[in-house]
Design an enzyme around this catalytic site. Sequence first.
Site, mmCIF file in Angstrom:
data_model
loop_
_atom_site.group_PDB
_atom_site.id
_atom_site.type_symbol
_atom_site.label_atom_id
_atom_site.label_comp_id
_atom_site.label_asym_id
_atom_site.label_seq_id
_atom_site.Cartn_x
_atom_site.Cartn_y
_atom_site.Cartn_z
ATOM 1 C CG ASP A 1 -7.107 -6.555 34.308
ATOM 2 O OD1 ASP A 1 -7.146 -7.694 34.804
ATOM 3 O OD2 ASP A 1 -8.116 -5.965 33.865
ATOM 4 C CG ASP B 1 -14.263 -8.438 35.900
ATOM 5 O OD1 ASP B 1 -13.747 -7.461 36.483
ATOM 6 O OD2 ASP B 1 -13.773 -8.955 34.876
HETATM 7 C C1 GLA Z 1 -10.792 -7.125 33.272
HETATM 8 C C2 GLA Z 1 -11.026 -6.395 34.580
HETATM 9 C C3 GLA Z 1 -12.099 -5.356 34.395
HETATM 10 C C4 GLA Z 1 -11.705 -4.400 33.303
HETATM 11 C C5 GLA Z 1 -11.425 -5.159 32.024
HETATM 12 C C6 GLA Z 1 -10.862 -4.242 30.960
HETATM 13 O O1 GLA Z 1 -11.855 -7.925 32.952
HETATM 14 O O2 GLA Z 1 -11.348 -7.279 35.600
HETATM 15 O O3 GLA Z 1 -12.338 -4.674 35.600
HETATM 16 O O4 GLA Z 1 -10.571 -3.691 33.714
HETATM 17 O O5 GLA Z 1 -10.498 -6.207 32.244
HETATM 18 O O6 GLA Z 1 -10.569 -4.912 29.801
#
Ligand code: GLA
Length: 726
Positions: A479, A549
């Site tokens: 990420d 997301d």
């Molecule tokens: C980002 C990712 C999510 C999750 C969060 C965790 O927003 O896109 O899927 O992993 O971080 O903090």
Amino acid sequence: MAISYDKEQKLFHLQTPNTSYVMGVCEDTHLLHLYYGAKIKSYSVVMENFPIREHRSFECEDISIGAYSTGTLPLEYPVYGHGDYRSPAFHAEYCDGSHITALTYQGYEIKKGKTPLKGLPATYTESDDEAETLYITLMDQLTGLSLILSYTVFEDSDAIVKSVLVKNGGSSSIYLKTVMSSCIHLFDKDYDFVHLEGTWARERSIQKRPLMTGTMSIDSKRTTSSHHHSPFLALARPYATETCGDVYAMSFVYSGNHIETTEVDAFDTTRAMVGINPFGFGWNLNPGEEFQAPEVVLTYSATGFGAMSRTYHKLYRTRLCRGKFRDLERPVLINNWEATYFGFNEEKILRIAEKAKTVGVELMVLDDGWFGKRDSDNCSLGDWVVDKRKLPNGIEGLASKVTELGMQFGLWFEPEMVSEDSDLYRAHPDWCLHVKDRRRTPSRFQLILDMSRPEVRDYVVDAVSSVLSSAPISYVKWDMNRNASEVGSAGYPESQQSEISHRYILGVYEILERLTSAFPDILFEGCSGGGGRFDAGMLYYFPQYWTSDDSDALERLYIQHGTSMVMPACTMGAHVSAVPNHQVRRTTPLKARGDVASVGQLGYELDLNTLSEEEIQAVKAQIIKYKELRHTVHYGEMYRLKSPFDDRCCAWEYVTENQIVLMYCVAHARVGLGRTCVKLEGLDPDAKYRDKESGVVYDGDYLMHVGLYFTDKADLESQLLIFDRV
Ligand code: GLA
């Protein structure tokens, strides 16, 4: 032969199966862009038929080569200084303080295959017979600067891949300010500027606006390609659709600051360029050094956006993605993020995994919160040590229990970041991107590690490697949850601070290369707050990417439709999440969530223990069906038949030799308008196809010309149909 040079006419002709790209050497000096478009047999240099000799008032003339107006020449790689007033592809400052470059043609070489780009992601060949590459050398005699323009033509693809290598062969340092990777000229301006814009949780929505005189650009100054503007541009006829009209597309294989720009001059010529954003960029090129600009993948389609996308899908799926997972069916996963956020322990994760196993899920992914003291997003990034309060048996203990269940285990990391509240930041406050005496602006309470510095890269590789080697881990979610500010480095002198943004990305690429080659059996999925850095550069390291997301089924119609303009379905992570949806609070049917996610890399992101028995049976059926269709979705050809941006519904078709998959979903039902005819494409008209569910057999020509009728009764009613060739 894909690339030929006509000595008499001094013409380079690049031919793909359906396109031609032609350049000419004018008066042994200038390399001109003459033609890009539908395949032609040959190009004739009939000067009366070409506007380059036209004299324009108030334009400078290059008398030495016959009084051309330098302001209108369609230079293949335009520079600043001798009277071309349009934005240049190349701009540098020399040791005498001047900014003038004069490139003259030196020669060319045609080689089989394609050479990798040092330190950069790039399309590749598996054998030299798959492609040919043309290298053209241009030189600035006064300074000894030379540029090598490279053009790769793949045997069986309508893509042309361009990049530029800059060499300082002189005796003084040269300060590079602009090095575009591609420039083309079109000899009219009747195009739409088509691009993909967005923000967090609303990535890649398709935007179109007519080209106007002057410049038009999209870009990123965030040190990441960003959610906001994908590094992609298409110039399309205003009437272009999925199946008709000229489309010129450019996709940049780069994950940092980029620019896609057009300039229409007073004579209705369009110059289109793609490259590293010159904003904030500078590079000191010392004598003997080289600078490699990233590559751009161009494609021209005479038949609209559908063919454009299929060219990208195939090339990126087969010759940009790498590693053992490239051609494999990947596991159905469950991710605990929206099920628990930071509030989990070993028992909770095991309960989620156990239930997931019963419905056919293959991989349990533990998301954010397993390290340091991370009970919220305000601390611990950088401290990649398991939190024993939550996981008393460590990652090893949890991973072993998950694998004992007969599932694989995966783990989330955000290695490019550091929290201000972390042991790493306390020990190395200068290891983040920052500028001395300026404030450090956090985002989500975090700063960005300075990947331009080798010691920081080594720390990250060691920290991640030691976790990966400690337990049976089959998958990593990588990420990256903020954009950069105060881009500067304590590891470099003042004179090199403008290099840091690009050096950051080169550093990320180096880390990813080291880790993915050290752990070839681990599936890496990219992520940046969802699809924030979902670009072609990242696909070189991550064969799949968390698309957004936002996993609401309706929002996903738009997001996946826009993403599919460039990215193949096998790269798109797509999850079924809980309702009401956590991002838009919408409640959608489980079937729609499943159907929309099944045409990506299917996953679940909720606690299945909260579902009713009936829902559990539905999930089980979804996964069984997904396993039957995933090969076709991931490795077939995609046709966008209905667009949520233009229609009240969405229809996507995926075709292989033996199977068709059709996903149909109502976006917005209207009373009395609920009958939609969907005509399939790309089928063998003489073949017969059986609908797996109803058993009805259709002729290929019937499906393509009569089509299938859907009755739209309600929002988010969906169908996921499989037809087997009989
Ligand atoms: C980002 C990712 C999510 C999750 C969060 C965790 O927003 O896109 O899927 O992993 O971080 O903090």
